[in-house]
Design an enzyme around this catalytic site. Structure first.
Site, PDB file in Angstrom:
ATOM      1  N   LYS A  11      -1.544  -3.334   8.112  1.00 36.73           N
ATOM      2  CA  LYS A  11      -0.437  -4.281   8.261  1.00 36.73           C
ATOM      3  C   LYS A  11      -0.953  -5.710   8.518  1.00 36.73           C
ATOM      4  CE  LYS A  11       2.878  -0.833   9.996  1.00 36.73           C
ATOM      5  NZ  LYS A  11       3.920  -0.565  11.018  1.00 36.73           N
ATOM      6  N   TYR A  51      11.223  -0.372   4.022  1.00 36.34           N
ATOM      7  CA  TYR A  51      11.701   0.172   5.298  1.00 36.34           C
ATOM      8  C   TYR A  51      13.215   0.394   5.296  1.00 36.34           C
ATOM      9  CZ  TYR A  51       7.271  -0.217   7.854  1.00 36.34           C
ATOM     10  OH  TYR A  51       5.980  -0.028   8.326  1.00 36.34           O
ATOM     11  N   PHE A  59      15.451  -3.337  15.426  1.00 35.19           N
ATOM     12  CA  PHE A  59      14.165  -3.981  15.131  1.00 35.19           C
ATOM     13  C   PHE A  59      13.968  -4.265  13.643  1.00 35.19           C
ATOM     14  CE2 PHE A  59      13.279   0.641  15.388  1.00 35.19           C
ATOM     15  CZ  PHE A  59      12.664   0.879  14.168  1.00 35.19           C
ATOM     16  N   ARG A  87      -1.615  10.745  10.081  1.00 43.92           N
ATOM     17  CA  ARG A  87      -0.772  10.453  11.246  1.00 43.92           C
ATOM     18  C   ARG A  87      -1.545  10.673  12.553  1.00 43.92           C
ATOM     19  NH1 ARG A  87       4.050   7.789  10.484  1.00 43.92           N
ATOM     20  NH2 ARG A  87       4.696   8.731  12.453  1.00 43.92           N
ATOM     21  N   THR A  93       3.369   5.675  17.308  1.00 42.55           N
ATOM     22  CA  THR A  93       3.932   4.379  16.895  1.00 42.55           C
ATOM     23  C   THR A  93       3.691   3.316  17.957  1.00 42.55           C
ATOM     24  OG1 THR A  93       5.672   5.626  15.761  1.00 42.55           O
ATOM     25  CG2 THR A  93       6.043   3.260  16.078  1.00 42.55           C
ATOM     26  N   ARG A 104      -4.179   3.079  16.227  1.00 40.58           N
ATOM     27  CA  ARG A 104      -3.210   2.225  16.919  1.00 40.58           C
ATOM     28  C   ARG A 104      -3.649   1.946  18.358  1.00 40.58           C
ATOM     29  NH1 ARG A 104       2.186   4.828  14.129  1.00 40.58           N
ATOM     30  NH2 ARG A 104       2.495   3.229  12.542  1.00 40.58           N
ATOM     31  N   ASN A 114       1.640  -2.850  14.860  1.00 40.37           N
ATOM     32  CA  ASN A 114       0.843  -1.673  15.216  1.00 40.37           C
ATOM     33  C   ASN A 114      -0.194  -1.295  14.152  1.00 40.37           C
ATOM     34  OD1 ASN A 114       2.650  -0.668  13.396  1.00 40.37           O
ATOM     35  ND2 ASN A 114       3.478   0.939  14.710  1.00 40.37           N
ATOM     36  N   HIS A 117       0.258   1.682   8.772  1.00 34.76           N
ATOM     37  CA  HIS A 117       1.363   2.557   8.391  1.00 34.76           C
ATOM     38  C   HIS A 117       0.782   3.799   7.751  1.00 34.76           C
ATOM     39  CE1 HIS A 117       5.109   4.000   6.574  1.00 34.76           C
ATOM     40  NE2 HIS A 117       4.368   4.264   5.517  1.00 34.76           N
ATOM     41  N   GLU A 128       6.968   6.417  -1.107  1.00 36.32           N
ATOM     42  CA  GLU A 128       6.192   5.216  -0.747  1.00 36.32           C
ATOM     43  C   GLU A 128       5.063   4.940  -1.741  1.00 36.32           C
ATOM     44  OE1 GLU A 128       7.116   5.611   4.049  1.00 36.32           O
ATOM     45  OE2 GLU A 128       5.054   5.869   3.333  1.00 36.32           O
TER      46      GLU A 128
HETATM   47  P1  GDP Z   1       5.871   5.038  12.234  1.00 30.20           P
HETATM   48  O1  GDP Z   1       6.220   6.105  11.238  1.00 30.20           O
HETATM   49  O2  GDP Z   1       4.969   5.517  13.325  1.00 30.20           O
HETATM   50  O3  GDP Z   1       5.341   3.775  11.573  1.00 30.20           O
HETATM   51  O4  GDP Z   1       7.206   4.626  12.995  1.00 30.20           O
HETATM   52  P2  GDP Z   1       8.729   4.401  12.513  1.00 30.20           P
HETATM   53  O5  GDP Z   1       8.939   4.917  11.110  1.00 30.20           O
HETATM   54  O6  GDP Z   1       9.608   4.932  13.586  1.00 30.20           O
HETATM   55  O7  GDP Z   1       8.894   2.817  12.511  1.00 30.20           O
HETATM   56  C1  GDP Z   1       8.412   2.011  11.448  1.00 30.20           C
HETATM   57  C2  GDP Z   1       7.750   0.791  12.036  1.00 30.20           C
HETATM   58  O8  GDP Z   1       8.748   0.010  12.697  1.00 30.20           O
HETATM   59  C3  GDP Z   1       6.713   1.058  13.124  1.00 30.20           C
HETATM   60  O9  GDP Z   1       5.440   1.379  12.625  1.00 30.20           O
HETATM   61  C4  GDP Z   1       6.720  -0.266  13.879  1.00 30.20           C
HETATM   62  O10 GDP Z   1       5.984  -1.274  13.149  1.00 30.20           O
HETATM   63  C5  GDP Z   1       8.191  -0.627  13.852  1.00 30.20           C
HETATM   64  N1  GDP Z   1       8.925  -0.116  15.032  1.00 30.20           N
HETATM   65  C6  GDP Z   1       9.229   1.177  15.337  1.00 30.20           C
HETATM   66  N2  GDP Z   1       9.917   1.262  16.483  1.00 30.20           N
HETATM   67  C7  GDP Z   1      10.069  -0.010  16.926  1.00 30.20           C
HETATM   68  C8  GDP Z   1      10.697  -0.594  18.071  1.00 30.20           C
HETATM   69  O11 GDP Z   1      11.274   0.114  18.915  1.00 30.20           O
HETATM   70  N3  GDP Z   1      10.648  -1.952  18.179  1.00 30.20           N
HETATM   71  C9  GDP Z   1      10.020  -2.738  17.255  1.00 30.20           C
HETATM   72  N4  GDP Z   1      10.020  -4.082  17.439  1.00 30.20           N
HETATM   73  N5  GDP Z   1       9.423  -2.230  16.162  1.00 30.20           N
HETATM   74  C10 GDP Z   1       9.432  -0.890  16.007  1.00 30.20           C
END
Ligand code: GDP
Length: 139
Positions: A11, A51, A59, A87, A93, A104, A114, A117, A128
């Site tokens: 990222k 996304y 968010f 993962r 996350t 991470r 973070n 992805h 994707e």
């Molecule tokens: P991942 O699969 O671990 O990447 O997590 P998710 O699919 O739940 O979320 C996608 C991305 O959104 C994450 O990798 C973070 O960059 C962002 N994100 C997820 N949860 C939050 C949150 O609670 N707050 C903020 N600001 N960003 C978030």
């Protein structure tokens, strides 16, 4: 164990911090093979499309602004059980909850910024990979 392909993104936070080389080194040390790669600078619309599943969440606006804020390295990784294994290598996350030694834990700045992805399931990996590499074979 099946040979799978999964999508990863280094990222914009990690690219700006010059962590591309370190992160790829960890991918390769974990027996992932890079089968496709593109350095991109996403538009806001492209980040929103990627996304789309998060549209409507609090968010979403901030996340898609961040993901379109600078260069990102998008790659297809191949390996045994690649989707679940990536993962694990990435960690949770939220870096505050990520296990020691995970990408991470080492490189993320916050729950949003973070570092990496990784697709979370076979159907999302297929979507994707096709989003960034239309026409590529999925397995
Ligand atoms: P991942 O699969 O671990 O990447 O997590 P998710 O699919 O739940 O979320 C996608 C991305 O959104 C994450 O990798 C973070 O960059 C962002 N994100 C997820 N949860 C939050 C949150 O609670 N707050 C903020 N600001 N960003 C978030």
């Amino acid at each position: 164990m099946p040979i799978e392909r999964t999508l990863t993104i280094i990222k914009p936070d990690a690219v700006a911090a010059r962590h591309i080389g370190d992160i790829i080194k960890i991918f390769e040390a974990n027996q992932f093979t890079i089968v496709a790669a593109r350095l991109v600078h996403l538009t806001k619309e492209e980040a929103e499309g990627f996304y789309a599943v998060h549209r409507g969440k609090g968010f979403f606006e901030s996340l898609t602004r961040f993901m379109s804020s600078g260069s990102a390295l998008v790659m297809v990784l191949e390996g045994e059980n690649a989707i679940a294994r990536l993962r694990e290598v990435m960690g949770a996350t939220n870096p505050a909850h990520a296990a020691p030694g995970t990408l991470r834990k080492i490189y993320a700045e916050s729950i949003e910024r973070n570092a990496v992805h990784g697709s979370d399931a076979p159907d999302t990996a297929a979507y994707e990979i096709g989003y960034f590499f239309p026409g590529i074979e999925l397995v």
